[in-house]
Design a protein around this motif. Structure first.
Motif, PDB file in Angstrom:
ATOM      1  N   UNK A  51      -5.692  -6.516 -13.424  1.00  0.00           N
ATOM      2  CA  UNK A  51      -4.632  -6.182 -12.629  1.00  0.00           C
ATOM      3  C   UNK A  51      -5.385  -4.432 -12.871  1.00  0.00           C
ATOM      4  N   UNK A  52      -4.975  -3.947 -13.641  1.00  0.00           N
ATOM      5  CA  UNK A  52      -5.038  -2.589 -14.404  1.00  0.00           C
ATOM      6  C   UNK A  52      -6.365  -2.099 -13.603  1.00  0.00           C
ATOM      7  N   UNK A  69       0.799 -13.897  -4.866  1.00  0.00           N
ATOM      8  CA  UNK A  69       0.938 -12.447  -5.619  1.00  0.00           C
ATOM      9  C   UNK A  69       2.427 -11.846  -5.560  1.00  0.00           C
ATOM     10  N   UNK A  70       3.088 -12.781  -4.520  1.00  0.00           N
ATOM     11  CA  UNK A  70       4.363 -12.468  -4.795  1.00  0.00           C
ATOM     12  C   UNK A  70       4.883 -13.833  -4.934  1.00  0.00           C
ATOM     13  N   UNK A  79       3.258  -5.710 -10.220  1.00  0.00           N
ATOM     14  CA  UNK A  79       3.995  -4.661 -10.362  1.00  0.00           C
ATOM     15  C   UNK A  79       2.370  -3.332 -11.134  1.00  0.00           C
ATOM     16  N   UNK A  80       1.786  -4.159 -11.790  1.00  0.00           N
ATOM     17  CA  UNK A  80       1.006  -3.424 -11.942  1.00  0.00           C
ATOM     18  C   UNK A  80      -0.551  -3.207 -10.808  1.00  0.00           C
ATOM     19  N   UNK A  81      -0.591  -3.793  -9.701  1.00  0.00           N
ATOM     20  CA  UNK A  81      -1.291  -3.544  -8.699  1.00  0.00           C
ATOM     21  C   UNK A  81      -0.772  -2.539  -8.087  1.00  0.00           C
ATOM     22  N   UNK A 113       5.041   0.853   0.731  1.00  0.00           N
ATOM     23  CA  UNK A 113       6.487   1.329   0.218  1.00  0.00           C
ATOM     24  C   UNK A 113       6.768   1.622  -1.706  1.00  0.00           C
ATOM     25  N   UNK A 114       6.810   1.388  -2.044  1.00  0.00           N
ATOM     26  CA  UNK A 114       6.662   0.892  -4.030  1.00  0.00           C
ATOM     27  C   UNK A 114       5.795   1.210  -4.669  1.00  0.00           C
ATOM     28  N   UNK A 115       4.417   1.557  -4.155  1.00  0.00           N
ATOM     29  CA  UNK A 115       3.344   1.513  -5.463  1.00  0.00           C
ATOM     30  C   UNK A 115       2.100   2.925  -4.587  1.00  0.00           C
TER      31      UNK A 115
END
Length: 702
Positions: A51-52, A69-70, A79-81, A113-115
C-alpha cells in the motif's frame, strides 16, 4: 500478473509500479494469494506491504474493493493509502447497492478529506447513476455528512455517534421536494411541450416578431423599473477556507443567477416568427405577485420567461402534468427543486485540485449539481470535461466558472473542454470562457460538429454573434497555452484574432482542423500573432489545408521568436513543390531560433527529403535539432542519400529524427544501412510499419 503499462505512461520506478499493480490485483481478487504460502502467512499482509507504493488506485464496475478497504482488518492499509495515494480513478461504473455506496462514502472521506488524494477521474460511464455520481462529486468538493445509519468518523472528532440524519440520501443531496429522477429534465420537457402547443394555437394570427437583443431586453427592464444588474447579479455568498467544520453557505446566488445571466446572452436569433412567451407559472406555495402582461409592449418585461422560453434547448422531452413541484422548480425560488445539492447540514473539509470527467453523459440534474459545486470550489486547479453532452448546460457552466473566478483564492488555471456539439460556435465559446476566467493559464477546447449558428447561410440560423455574446473587447488575460479543435466550416478570423490580441502571455498555440474563408484570413491570424503574441514559442497546425497558403507558411518560418513549428497533415507540398521547397529551405537556413520542425503527413517524398537536407549544410545558420518526417512516403534509397549528405557536411548530432510510418519496408537492407548511418549524427526513432497492408486498409475504406 499479465499487466502491461500504457505506452503513454512514463514509469520512473518499476518496483513501485509493480507493487501498485500487485495491490490492485490482490484487492480485486484477480491474484489468488492462497496459491503462495508466503502470501498466506498470517504475519504478513500483501495489501499492507504494497500500500505504501500505491500512488494511483482504480475502482471499477460495482465498486469492487471499496468494502474491503474500509473493513476493520484493513484499517492500517487505509491509513497508509491516505498518505500515499494521489490519484483516484473510476472506470466503467455500474449500478451499485446501498452498502457499496456507504463503503465508498467512508473510503472517499478517508482518502480525500483526511488524506492526500488530489485528483479524481471518471472514465466511460455511459449511464451514470445519479446518487452515486453526485456522491463522488460532493465528496470530491469537500462536503461530508455521515450516511443513514453509518458509523461516525473517528478522525473528525465532532460527529455524534447517536445522531441520524433527518433525510435519506436522495433528499440530502438532491432536495427533499424533488421527484425520484430528473425533475428538472421533466419540468423543461413539459415547458417545451406547452410551448409547442401555444405555438400551434398562436402561429396563424401571430405577426413576425423582431429579434430580442440584449439592448432591447435591458431597455425594457429599465423602463419597467427593474434594475438589470441587481436582477442578474445578486450578491454572492462568501467562501470559507477548506478545513472549517462549520456548515458552509451554499452558493445559491450562483445557481439562481445562472439561469438569467448567461441564458439572456444566448437567445437564439432566428428569422422565423417568434411566438409570444408563455406566462410564468404560479409558485407552488401560492404566493402572490406574479407579473402579468398588460399589453404588447410588456412582452419582454419578464426576463425569466424570456430565458426559459426563447433560450430553452429544443429537444423532444417527456410530457407530464405540471404540478406544484414543477412550478416551484421553474420559479427558481428553491435551489433544491432544480436538483442542486442541499448541503447546508454538511461539513466542509479538504477538497481535490483536479477533476476529470471522460465520456460521462451529464443529465440536467447532474450538470446543475456540478455547476453548483464549481461556483465555490476554490481549491480546484484543473478541470477536464470530455464528451459529457453538456448541450445548453454549457451556459450554466459558464456562469459557475464566472462565479468561481470572483471567489477569493480561486486557483483554477487549466480547463479542458471537448464535446460533440455545442450550442455556441467554438470561437464565441472561447471568448466567453476567457472573459469568465481571466486568470486561466491553459485552455483546451474542441467541438467535433458545427452548431446551428456556425453556418449563417442556412435559413433560421442566428445573425451576428454580438447579439448573443456581445462585441465588447476581451480584457487582457493570462493564457499561456491555447489548444482549439474546430468543427468543419470556415471560421471567422476576427473572432480568433480578438482572443489572440487579449492573450499577450501566450506561449503555445495549437489549431486543429481550422478552416478560413481565404488565405488572407489566415494571414491576418499570423500577423496578429507576430504583433501581439511576442512570447509565442510553439505553434502547431493539424489537419489544415495550407496548399494555397505557401506565402503565409514562409512568413512563419521567418519568425525569429518561434522555437517549434508543427505542420501535421497540412498538404504543404501539394501545389508548386519544385518552387516552394527551395523557398522553404532558404527561410529555414536563415532562422537561428527554430529548434524543432514537425512535418508529418505532408507527402514530402524522397525529393522533398533531399531538398530538406540542405538545411543542415555548412552555409546554414539553422539550429534545428528536432525533425519529424513521419508519414511522408519516404523510401529507403532516399533516406540513405539523406544520411550520406549529413555525413558529407559533417554536422554533429542534431537531436531527434522521427521516421514513423514511411515506406522503409520496401527494402529492409537499405533501410537498416540508412538508419545505421543516421544514428551517428542523431537519435533515430522508427517503427516496423507494413506499408502494403496500410495501403490495402486505405483502399478498403474508400
Amino acid at each position: 500478473m499479465k499487466t502491461r503499462p500504457s505506452s503513454l505512461e512514463s514509469v520512473t520506478c518499476w518496483r513501485a509500479k509493480f507493487m501498485e499493480a500487485f495491490f490492485s490485483h490482490v484487492l480485486r481478487g484477480t491474484i489468488d494469494v492462497s496459491s503462495d504460502r508466503r502470501l498466506c502467512d498470517q504475519r504478513f499482509s500483501p495489501l499492507l506491504h504494497s500500500s505504501r507504493h500505491v500512488r494511483q488506485l482504480t475502482i471499477c464496475n460495482m465498486l469492487q474493493g471499496a468494502t474491503e478497504l474500509v473493513a476493520e482488518p484493513n484499517r492500517r492499509v487505509l491509513e497508509t493509502l491516505a498518505s500515499s495515494l494521489h490519484t483516484l480513478k473510476f472506470r466503467h461504473l455500474l449500478f451499485s447497492d446501498v452498502a457499496a455506496q456507504q463503503s465508498l462514502r467512508q473510503l472517499l472521506h478517508q482518502l480525500i478529506h483526511h488524506g492526500a488524494v488530489s485528483q479524481v477521474s471518471l472514465y466511460s460511464w455511459p449511464v451514470p447513476e445519479s446518487a452515486l455520481f453526485i456522491l463522488i462529486l460532493t465528496m470530491s468538493a469537500g462536503f461530508w455528512q455521515p450516511g443513514p445509519g453509518g458509523p461516525p468518523c473517528r478522525l473528525c472528532g465532532e460527529a455524534s455517534r447517536g445522531r441520524a440524519p433527518s433525510r435519506d440520501e436522495g433528499s440530502l443531496l438532491l432536495g427533499s421536494r424533488r421527484p425520484r429522477r430528473d425533475a428538472a429534465e421533466r419540468c423543461a420537457a413539459a415547458l417545451m411541450a406547452s410551448r409547442r402547443k401555444s405555438e400551434a394555437k398562436q402561429m396563424p394570427r401571430a405577426a413576425p416578431a423582431t429579434r430580442v437583443t440584449r439592448r432591447s431586453t435591458q431597455e425594457s427592464l429599465t423602463a419597467g423599473g427593474t434594475d438589470l444588474k441587481r436582477e442578474l447579479h445578486p450578491p454572492a455568498t462568501s467562501h470559507e477556507a477548506p478545513g472549517t467544520k462549520r456548515p458552509p453557505s451554499a452558493p445559491a446566488a450562483t445557481s439562481s443567477a445562472s439561469s438569467s445571466t448567461s441564458s439572456y446572452k444566448r437567445a437564439p436569433a432566428s428569422s422565423a416568427p417568434q411566438p409570444k412567451p408563455l406566462k410564468r407559472f404560479k409558485r407552488a406555495a401560492g404566493k402572490k405577485g406574479a407579473r402579468t402582461r398588460q399589453g404588447p409592449g410588456a412582452e419582454s418585461e419578464d426576463l425569466y420567461d424570456f430565458v426559459f422560453i426563447v433560450a430553452g434547448e429544443k429537444e423532444d422531452g417527456e410530457e407530464m402534468e405540471i404540478g406544484e413541484v414543477a412550478c416551484g422548480a421553474l420559479d427558481g425560488s428553491d435551489p433544491s427543486c432544480l436538483g442542486l445539492p442541499a448541503l447546508e447540514a454538511s461539513q466542509r473539509f479538504r477538497s481535490i485540485s483536479t477533476l476529470e470527467l471522460f465520456t460521462v453523459p451529464l443529465s440536467t440534474e447532474a450538470a446543475l449539481t456540478l455547476c453548483h459545486l464549481l461556483s465555490s470550489w476554490v481549491s480546484l486547479e484543473s478541470l477536464t470535461l470530455s464528451y459529457n453532452g453538456l448541450g445548453s448546460n454549457i451556459f450554466r457552466l459558464l456562469d459557475s466558472l464566472r462565479a468561481l473566478s470572483g471567489q477569493a483564492g480561486c486557483r483554477l488555471r487549466a480547463l479542458h473542454l471537448s464535446d460533440l456539439f455545442s450550442p455556441l460556435p467554438i470561437l464565441e465559446l472561447t471568448r466567453a470562457i476567457v472573459r469568465a476566467l481571466p486568470l486561466l493559464r491553459v485552455l483546451s477546447i474542441r467541438v467535433d460538429h458545427p452548431s446551428q449558428r456556425d453556418n449563417p447561410g442556412v435559413p433560421g440560423n442566428a445573425g451576428p454573434p454580438s447579439l448573443i455574446i456581445g462585441d465588447e473587447e476581451i480584457p487582457e488575460n493570462c493564457l499561456e497555452q491555447l489548444e482549439m479543435g474546430f468543427p468543419r466550416g470556415a471560421q471567422p478570423a476576427p473572432l480568433l484574432c480578438s482572443v489572440l490580441k487579449a492573450s499577450g502571455s501566450l506561449q503555445q498555440l495549437s489549431l486543429d482542423s481550422a478552416t478560413f474563408a481565404s488565405p488572407q484570413d489566415f494571414g491576418l491570424v499570423l500577423q496578429t500573432l507576430k504583433e501581439y503574441n511576442l512570447a509565442l514559442k510553439r505553434l502547431s497546425f493539424h489537419d489544415m489545408n495550407l496548399a494555397d497558403c505557401q506565402s503565409e507558411v514562409l512568413f512563419l518560418l521567418q519568425n525569429l521568436t518561434l522555437q517549434e513549428i508543427t505542420f501535421s497533415f497540412c498538404r504543404l507540398f501539394e501545389k508548386r513543390p519544385a518552387q516552394f521547397l527551395p523557398e522553404m529551405v532558404a527561410a529555414m537556413k536563415g532562422n537561428s531560433t527554430l529548434k524543432g520542425l514537425r512535418l508529418p503527413g505532408n507527402r514530402l517524398g524522397n525529393a522533398g527529403l533531399l531538398a530538406l537536407a540542405d538545411v543542415f549544410s555548412e552555409d546554414s545558420s539553422s539550429s534545428l535539432c528536432q525533425l519529424d518526417i513521419s508519414s511522408n512516403c519516404i523510401k529507403p534509397d532516399g533516406l540513405l542519400e539523406f544520411a550520406k549528405r549529413l555525413e558529407r557536411w559533417g554536422r554533429g548530432a542534431f537531436g531527434h529524427l522521427r521516421l514513423f510510418q514511411n515506406w522503409l519496408d520496401q527494402d529492409a537492407v537499405t533501410a537498416r544501412e540508412a538508419i545505421r548511418r543516421l544514428r551517428a549524427t542523431c537519435h533515430v526513432v522508427s517503427d516496423s510499419w507494413d506499408s502494403s497492408q496500410a495501403f490495402a486498409d486505405y483502399v478498403s475504406t474508400m
